[in-house]
Structures are given as C-alpha cells and as structure tokens.
Design an enzyme around this catalytic site. Sequence first.
Site, PDB file in Angstrom:
ATOM      1  N   HIS A  90      36.900  36.435  34.777  1.00 33.71           N
ATOM      2  CA  HIS A  90      36.597  36.902  36.128  1.00 33.71           C
ATOM      3  C   HIS A  90      37.002  38.358  36.328  1.00 33.71           C
ATOM      4  O   HIS A  90      36.601  38.993  37.322  1.00 33.71           O
ATOM      5  CB  HIS A  90      37.302  36.015  37.166  1.00 33.71           C
ATOM      6  N   ASP A  97      31.683  38.693  37.897  1.00 36.75           N
ATOM      7  CA  ASP A  97      31.794  37.987  39.166  1.00 36.75           C
ATOM      8  C   ASP A  97      30.979  36.706  39.092  1.00 36.75           C
ATOM      9  O   ASP A  97      30.190  36.490  38.164  1.00 36.75           O
ATOM     10  CB  ASP A  97      31.285  38.870  40.317  1.00 36.75           C
TER      11      ASP A  97
END
Length: 448
Positions: free
Chosen positions: A420, A424
């Site tokens: 992450h 995204d």
Amino acid sequence: MLSKRIIAVARGRGLLNAQRVQRASALSMSRGWEVAGVHAQRAQFHSSRLLQAETVKVPQMAESISEGTLKSWSKQVGDTVAADEEVATIETDKIDVSVNAPQSGKIVKLLANEEDTVTVGQDLFVIEPGEAGESAAPPPPKEEEKATEDKSKDESEPTDQQVDKKMPEPPSPSKEGDKKEGGRVPPTPKQESKKEEKKESKKDDKKTAAPRPTTGSRGETRVKMNRMRLRIAERLKESQNAAASLTTFNEIDMSSLMEMRKKYKDSVLKEHEVKLGFMSAFAKACTLALRDIPAANASIEGEEIVYRDYVDLSVAVATPKGLVTPVVRNAESMNFIEIEKEIAALGKKARDGKLTLEDMAGGTFTISNGGVFGSLYGTPIINLPQAAVLGMHTIKERPVVVDGQIVIRPIMVVALTYDHRLLDGREAVTFLVKVKEFLEDPRKMLLV
C-alpha cells in the site's frame, strides 16, 4: 727347501693380487651404488613432484555469499575421482554449490565434517593426482592381527602365570546358621527401618491418586533448519514487517481459457514439445496489465520509486528444500509458447536442485500458483522489494448468473497482495480487473 720358498712367494703374490682385485671391485661397486642412489633420489624427487597432493579450497560462490553449510560428502577418503566429478555439496541460503575435483586422483584427506560451516577460501579436502578408477589397497585386517598377537602371548606365558579372570563367587551361608534361625537370617536394624519407610510410603501413595496413563506415541523429533529454509523464513518475516500489505480478491470465469487450451494443447505439444498450461496465459495477462498500472511493477529504493519498462516475472516453484522463485526475463516480449518453455525449463532446474543465483536474481512481479495443491483461497506474501504478487487457486465449478440465467461455470479465485506504500486500492483493483478481462476473453490480448 728352495721350492717351498718359491711356492710361498707365489702364493703371497697371488693373495696380494686377489686382495687388490677385491678392493677394486668393492670400490667400483660402492661407486655404482652411489651413482644408482643419486639416480634413485632424482627419480623419487621427480615422482613425488609429479604426484604432489593438492589441497582444494571452498570455491567462490557469489558476491553476496561468503559461507555455507557442508551438506554432504559424495566421496570419502581412499575413493578415486575423475576430473570435474562432484566431491562435496555446500548448502547456502539461496542455492546448493557443488565442489568438483580439479583433476583425476584419489581423495587423501577430508578437512571438514558434514554440517560444518565453511567459508570461501577455506581448505576443504586433499587430492592426490592419479588415474581415475584405481582402487585403493585394502587395509590390513587389524582384528585378525590382534587375535593372533593375543594367542601368541597366551601361548608364550607359562601355565603357572595364567590366571583365571573370573571373580570368585561369594561364599554361601552355612547350613548350621540356617538351622539355628529356622532357615531364615535375622533382619538387621537397618533393614527393619527400611521396611517401615516402605510401608509409610505405600500408605501415602494410596492417598494420592495415580496419574492416568496416556495411549499412543509421545515422541518428538528435532531437525536443524537448513540454510534455505532459514533464509525463506527471514525474508517472509521481513516482508511482513516492512511492507504495508493488503490483499484484494476477484473471481475469473475460466471457460474460454479452458476451451482454448483444450483445442490447441495437442498441436502445441506436437509442434513445440511443450505442454500448454494456464501459467502462460496468466503471465501474459499480467504483463499487459502492468503496462497500464506501472506502479505494480515498481519498487522502493530509499526515498525513491523505481519504475521499470520491462517485466522480470518471478514464478514460485515448490521444491523439497523450500519455495524458490526463478525469474523469466523480459516476459513482456514473449508469446505463450516461449513463456511455457522458459517456465518448464526453470521448474525442472528447481526440482533437480540446479538453479543458479542468476536464475533467481531480480524479479519485478511474482505469480504464485497454489491451485496445483488444491488451494481455494489464500493471501500470498509480497516478495520484497517487489510491489505486488498474484495468487492463483484451484478451479471449482460454481453456479453463477450469466445474462439473467443461473449456469454452472469453472471459477478460479485470484488474489493480489500489494504494498500500500506504492499502490492505492484503486490501482490494485484496476490491475486485477484487467487481468480478469484478459483471461475471460483471451482474444483481447491480441488487440492490445
């Protein structure tokens, strides 16, 4: 009288001449032995120089590897080896390194034991040059020699000095003493105190309930982790600690891909001598999706993000020693057949333990196929410093809705675990949806 003197003088001269001849011959013989000794020394020096033993060291394994574990000896002391024949195997945290004989000869000495940690440049074994195939002379039977020596010693000793080695038996109690006590020996005070203690301990044991016996085996086995397994554990834990891992799932209808495979697998096997599987289709779909989502093919180095125009695809392969990820270089420029050939070659090398560091170095994206073992769902772990890994699973027939109708379709659940910090949720989901679209209609891959 005169004749006797003449005879004596003649005998003296003859004796003198014989002594001279004997001295001359002895001198010449001694000189001959000296010359022969010099030649023998020269020959011995020449042969010893030719058959000088060589000490073989631990070879250079890789830039990042300085030590390993001596896993096994293929040869022992006294065995003959041919040039380039394997003598030992060194296990590292990445690959197994074979140590071969530099020339034909006989193993004279082993300088390390199995499971020892050896470093690059360390003396490993000593080899004596010679022809391969020569058998070592059998050692003399030591046990027979010892037996004959003991026998000769026993025969040489006089019968007076031969003493029986058995200890004398303790004398039995006299019958008269038994009669006096009625056939029983009176107990001593110590024995009476021991009996009282035993009675008290028995009473205490009756009060406490005895533990219930367990059925079945309770054995345990401890096995030392090999270097590869230790390295895998270290890397996986490092990935969990470093990456901000998140997993997204999707379902793929495998009907079209299975139909294509069924139609062309025989012709592909006949023409190209390789089996047409699902890995080539997944690999091609991923390389095409990575064009649109380059962050899934990137990595973090310090405070920078490194984007790549190529795709080095890491393919997870299970081996007896652990999971390895050989790399298919420039997978974006390969077609289905080329990908299948490269994956088959790397898989064979992995199962045979012949992978090199070059085969596993690098990698920008990973595919792991747990479906071959029957896995239905799973969350793969990112192979650092990569940004994502795709997990394939087994195919199951399930009822799905197509155009308002409930039909049975072969469904595979796929999982994308991503970092992450780089991707995204929007990018990760978009990537997985593109892979799904390419695989549900493989003809789309020809239009990109």
